[in-house]
Enzyme design. Structure first.
Site: not given
Length: 209
Positions: A33, A59-61
Protein backbone atom coordinates in the site's frame (compact mmCIF):
# COMPACT_ATOMS: atom_id res chain seq x y z
CA UNK A 1 6.96 1.73 8.70
CA UNK A 2 6.46 -0.55 5.68
CA UNK A 3 7.94 -3.59 7.41
CA UNK A 4 6.41 -7.05 7.69
CA UNK A 5 5.53 -6.22 11.29
CA UNK A 6 3.56 -3.15 10.21
CA UNK A 7 1.63 -5.17 7.64
CA UNK A 8 0.95 -7.91 10.18
CA UNK A 9 -0.60 -5.34 12.51
CA UNK A 10 -2.85 -4.22 9.66
CA UNK A 11 -3.97 -7.80 9.02
CA UNK A 12 -4.71 -8.41 12.69
CA UNK A 13 -6.75 -5.21 12.75
CA UNK A 14 -8.70 -6.28 9.65
CA UNK A 15 -9.52 -9.58 11.37
CA UNK A 16 -10.77 -7.70 14.43
CA UNK A 17 -12.95 -5.56 12.14
CA UNK A 18 -14.69 -8.64 10.75
CA UNK A 19 -12.74 -9.55 7.60
CA UNK A 20 -12.77 -13.35 7.52
CA UNK A 21 -11.60 -14.33 4.02
CA UNK A 22 -8.11 -15.82 4.24
CA UNK A 23 -7.69 -15.02 0.52
CA UNK A 24 -8.41 -11.34 1.08
CA UNK A 25 -6.28 -11.12 4.22
CA UNK A 26 -3.39 -12.78 2.41
CA UNK A 27 -3.48 -10.39 -0.54
CA UNK A 28 -3.95 -7.34 1.69
CA UNK A 29 -0.73 -8.35 3.43
CA UNK A 30 1.12 -8.74 0.14
CA UNK A 31 0.10 -5.65 -1.87
CA UNK A 32 2.44 -2.77 -0.95
CA UNK A 33 0.00 0.00 0.00
CA UNK A 34 2.91 2.38 0.63
CA UNK A 35 3.70 2.27 -3.10
CA UNK A 36 0.38 3.99 -3.88
CA UNK A 37 0.88 7.16 -1.80
CA UNK A 38 3.46 9.93 -1.73
CA UNK A 39 6.67 9.02 0.05
CA UNK A 40 6.08 11.84 2.56
CA UNK A 41 3.04 10.03 3.98
CA UNK A 42 4.10 6.44 3.30
CA UNK A 43 4.66 5.90 7.04
CA UNK A 44 0.86 6.08 7.40
CA UNK A 45 0.16 3.64 4.57
CA UNK A 46 -0.84 0.70 6.80
CA UNK A 47 -2.87 2.73 9.28
CA UNK A 48 -6.65 2.38 9.11
CA UNK A 49 -7.30 5.66 7.36
CA UNK A 50 -7.88 7.12 3.94
CA UNK A 51 -5.01 9.23 2.61
CA UNK A 52 -4.80 11.99 -0.01
CA UNK A 53 -3.54 11.06 -3.47
CA UNK A 54 -3.90 14.47 -5.13
CA UNK A 55 -6.60 16.03 -7.30
CA UNK A 56 -8.94 16.11 -4.28
CA UNK A 57 -9.09 12.29 -4.20
CA UNK A 58 -8.15 9.69 -1.59
CA UNK A 59 -6.98 6.10 -1.25
CA UNK A 60 -9.59 4.21 0.77
CA UNK A 61 -8.76 2.88 4.21
CA UNK A 62 -7.59 -0.77 4.24
CA UNK A 63 -10.79 -1.98 5.92
CA UNK A 64 -13.00 -0.64 3.13
CA UNK A 65 -10.78 -2.14 0.42
CA UNK A 66 -10.83 -5.50 2.20
CA UNK A 67 -14.58 -5.34 2.85
CA UNK A 68 -15.50 -4.52 -0.74
CA UNK A 69 -13.07 -7.12 -2.08
CA UNK A 70 -14.52 -9.78 0.21
CA UNK A 71 -17.97 -9.00 -1.19
CA UNK A 72 -16.65 -9.04 -4.75
CA UNK A 73 -15.07 -12.49 -4.61
CA UNK A 74 -18.33 -14.08 -3.49
CA UNK A 75 -19.49 -14.38 -7.12
CA UNK A 76 -19.59 -17.72 -8.93
CA UNK A 77 -17.01 -16.71 -11.55
CA UNK A 78 -14.08 -14.35 -11.36
CA UNK A 79 -13.65 -13.46 -15.00
CA UNK A 80 -14.33 -9.73 -15.38
CA UNK A 81 -14.67 -6.93 -12.89
CA UNK A 82 -15.31 -3.26 -13.62
CA UNK A 83 -13.95 -0.72 -11.16
CA UNK A 84 -15.37 2.78 -11.49
CA UNK A 85 -12.82 5.18 -10.01
CA UNK A 86 -9.27 3.89 -10.45
CA UNK A 87 -7.73 6.57 -8.24
CA UNK A 88 -4.17 5.58 -7.35
CA UNK A 89 -4.71 1.98 -8.49
CA UNK A 90 -4.57 0.27 -5.07
CA UNK A 91 -8.03 -1.31 -5.17
CA UNK A 92 -7.37 -2.15 -8.83
CA UNK A 93 -4.24 -4.06 -7.84
CA UNK A 94 -6.04 -5.96 -5.09
CA UNK A 95 -8.85 -6.96 -7.48
CA UNK A 96 -6.29 -8.04 -10.08
CA UNK A 97 -5.14 -10.80 -7.73
CA UNK A 98 -8.61 -12.39 -7.83
CA UNK A 99 -10.10 -11.68 -11.27
CA UNK A 100 -8.86 -12.68 -14.72
CA UNK A 101 -9.32 -9.16 -16.08
CA UNK A 102 -9.90 -5.87 -14.26
CA UNK A 103 -11.44 -3.04 -16.26
CA UNK A 104 -11.00 0.27 -14.49
CA UNK A 105 -12.05 3.76 -15.48
CA UNK A 106 -10.86 7.06 -14.02
CA UNK A 107 -12.22 10.51 -14.90
CA UNK A 108 -9.09 12.46 -13.85
CA UNK A 109 -6.39 12.17 -16.48
CA UNK A 110 -3.46 12.76 -14.13
CA UNK A 111 -4.56 9.96 -11.81
CA UNK A 112 -5.21 7.58 -14.71
CA UNK A 113 -1.69 8.18 -16.05
CA UNK A 114 -0.06 7.68 -12.64
CA UNK A 115 -2.06 4.52 -11.97
CA UNK A 116 -1.15 3.04 -15.35
CA UNK A 117 2.56 3.69 -14.73
CA UNK A 118 2.39 2.35 -11.16
CA UNK A 119 0.65 -0.89 -12.14
CA UNK A 120 3.16 -1.44 -14.93
CA UNK A 121 6.04 -0.95 -12.49
CA UNK A 122 4.47 -3.45 -10.08
CA UNK A 123 3.93 -5.99 -12.85
CA UNK A 124 0.13 -5.92 -12.65
CA UNK A 125 -0.63 -6.86 -16.25
CA UNK A 126 -4.25 -8.10 -16.23
CA UNK A 127 -5.83 -4.64 -16.04
CA UNK A 128 -7.45 -2.46 -18.69
CA UNK A 129 -7.29 1.15 -17.50
CA UNK A 130 -9.16 3.93 -19.24
CA UNK A 131 -9.40 7.68 -18.83
CA UNK A 132 -13.08 8.43 -19.17
CA UNK A 133 -16.48 9.08 -17.59
CA UNK A 134 -17.26 6.10 -15.41
CA UNK A 135 -20.72 7.24 -14.38
CA UNK A 136 -22.20 5.25 -17.28
CA UNK A 137 -20.01 2.21 -16.77
CA UNK A 138 -18.03 0.66 -19.61
CA UNK A 139 -20.37 -1.15 -22.01
CA UNK A 140 -17.67 -2.44 -24.36
CA UNK A 141 -16.25 -4.72 -21.63
CA UNK A 142 -19.64 -5.93 -20.40
CA UNK A 143 -21.07 -8.12 -19.05
CA UNK A 144 -19.15 -8.14 -15.75
CA UNK A 145 -19.16 -10.55 -12.84
CA UNK A 146 -18.69 -7.57 -10.53
CA UNK A 147 -19.05 -3.81 -10.83
CA UNK A 148 -17.43 -1.87 -8.01
CA UNK A 149 -17.80 1.87 -7.48
CA UNK A 150 -15.10 3.54 -5.40
CA UNK A 151 -16.91 6.88 -5.29
CA UNK A 152 -20.36 7.61 -3.88
CA UNK A 153 -23.21 7.82 -6.36
CA UNK A 154 -25.93 10.33 -5.45
CA UNK A 155 -28.60 7.69 -6.11
CA UNK A 156 -28.55 3.95 -6.84
CA UNK A 157 -26.94 3.66 -10.32
CA UNK A 158 -29.59 1.34 -11.72
CA UNK A 159 -28.43 1.80 -15.33
CA UNK A 160 -25.26 -0.12 -14.51
CA UNK A 161 -27.21 -3.27 -13.63
CA UNK A 162 -27.57 -3.90 -17.38
CA UNK A 163 -23.79 -4.39 -17.54
CA UNK A 164 -23.83 -7.23 -14.96
CA UNK A 165 -23.82 -10.94 -15.76
CA UNK A 166 -26.63 -13.03 -14.27
CA UNK A 167 -25.47 -13.82 -10.76
CA UNK A 168 -23.21 -10.76 -10.78
CA UNK A 169 -22.80 -8.19 -8.05
CA UNK A 170 -22.60 -4.41 -7.96
CA UNK A 171 -20.92 -3.03 -4.84
CA UNK A 172 -21.24 0.69 -4.33
CA UNK A 173 -21.49 3.55 -1.87
CA UNK A 174 -24.51 5.80 -2.27
CA UNK A 175 -25.54 9.10 -0.73
CA UNK A 176 -24.36 12.63 -0.06
CA UNK A 177 -23.47 13.81 3.42
CA UNK A 178 -24.63 10.46 4.78
CA UNK A 179 -23.45 7.49 2.72
CA UNK A 180 -24.17 3.79 2.82
CA UNK A 181 -22.37 0.81 1.30
CA UNK A 182 -24.79 -1.38 -0.63
CA UNK A 183 -24.70 -4.47 -2.83
CA UNK A 184 -27.05 -5.45 -5.63
CA UNK A 185 -27.05 -9.08 -6.79
CA UNK A 186 -28.60 -9.94 -10.14
CA UNK A 187 -30.57 -13.08 -9.27
CA UNK A 188 -32.96 -15.15 -11.39
CA UNK A 189 -35.77 -13.18 -9.75
CA UNK A 190 -34.18 -9.85 -10.64
CA UNK A 191 -31.95 -7.41 -8.74
CA UNK A 192 -31.78 -7.90 -4.96
CA UNK A 193 -30.32 -5.07 -2.90
CA UNK A 194 -28.60 -5.26 0.49
CA UNK A 195 -27.81 -2.29 2.70
CA UNK A 196 -24.54 -2.96 4.51
CA UNK A 197 -22.93 -0.16 6.54
CA UNK A 198 -22.20 3.55 6.78
CA UNK A 199 -19.19 4.71 4.75
CA UNK A 200 -17.47 7.86 3.56
CA UNK A 201 -16.27 8.27 -0.04
CA UNK A 202 -15.54 11.13 -2.41
CA UNK A 203 -18.53 11.81 -4.70
CA UNK A 204 -18.99 10.14 -8.07
CA UNK A 205 -18.88 12.92 -10.66
CA UNK A 206 -19.78 12.80 -14.34
CA UNK A 207 -17.52 13.97 -17.15
CA UNK A 208 -13.73 13.98 -17.47
CA UNK A 209 -10.97 16.10 -16.00
Amino acid sequence: MTSARTRTRMIERLKSQGIVSSEVLGIMGEVPRHAFVDEAISHKAYDDMSLPIGHGQTISQPYIVARMTELAIGVAQRERVLEIGTGCGYQTTVLAQFFKTVYSIERIGGLAKQARERLSTLGVLNTRLRHGDGSRGLPDGAPYDVIMLTAAAPVVPEALIAQLKPGGRMIFPVGGEIQELRMIELTTDGPVEQRLEKVRFVPLLPGMA
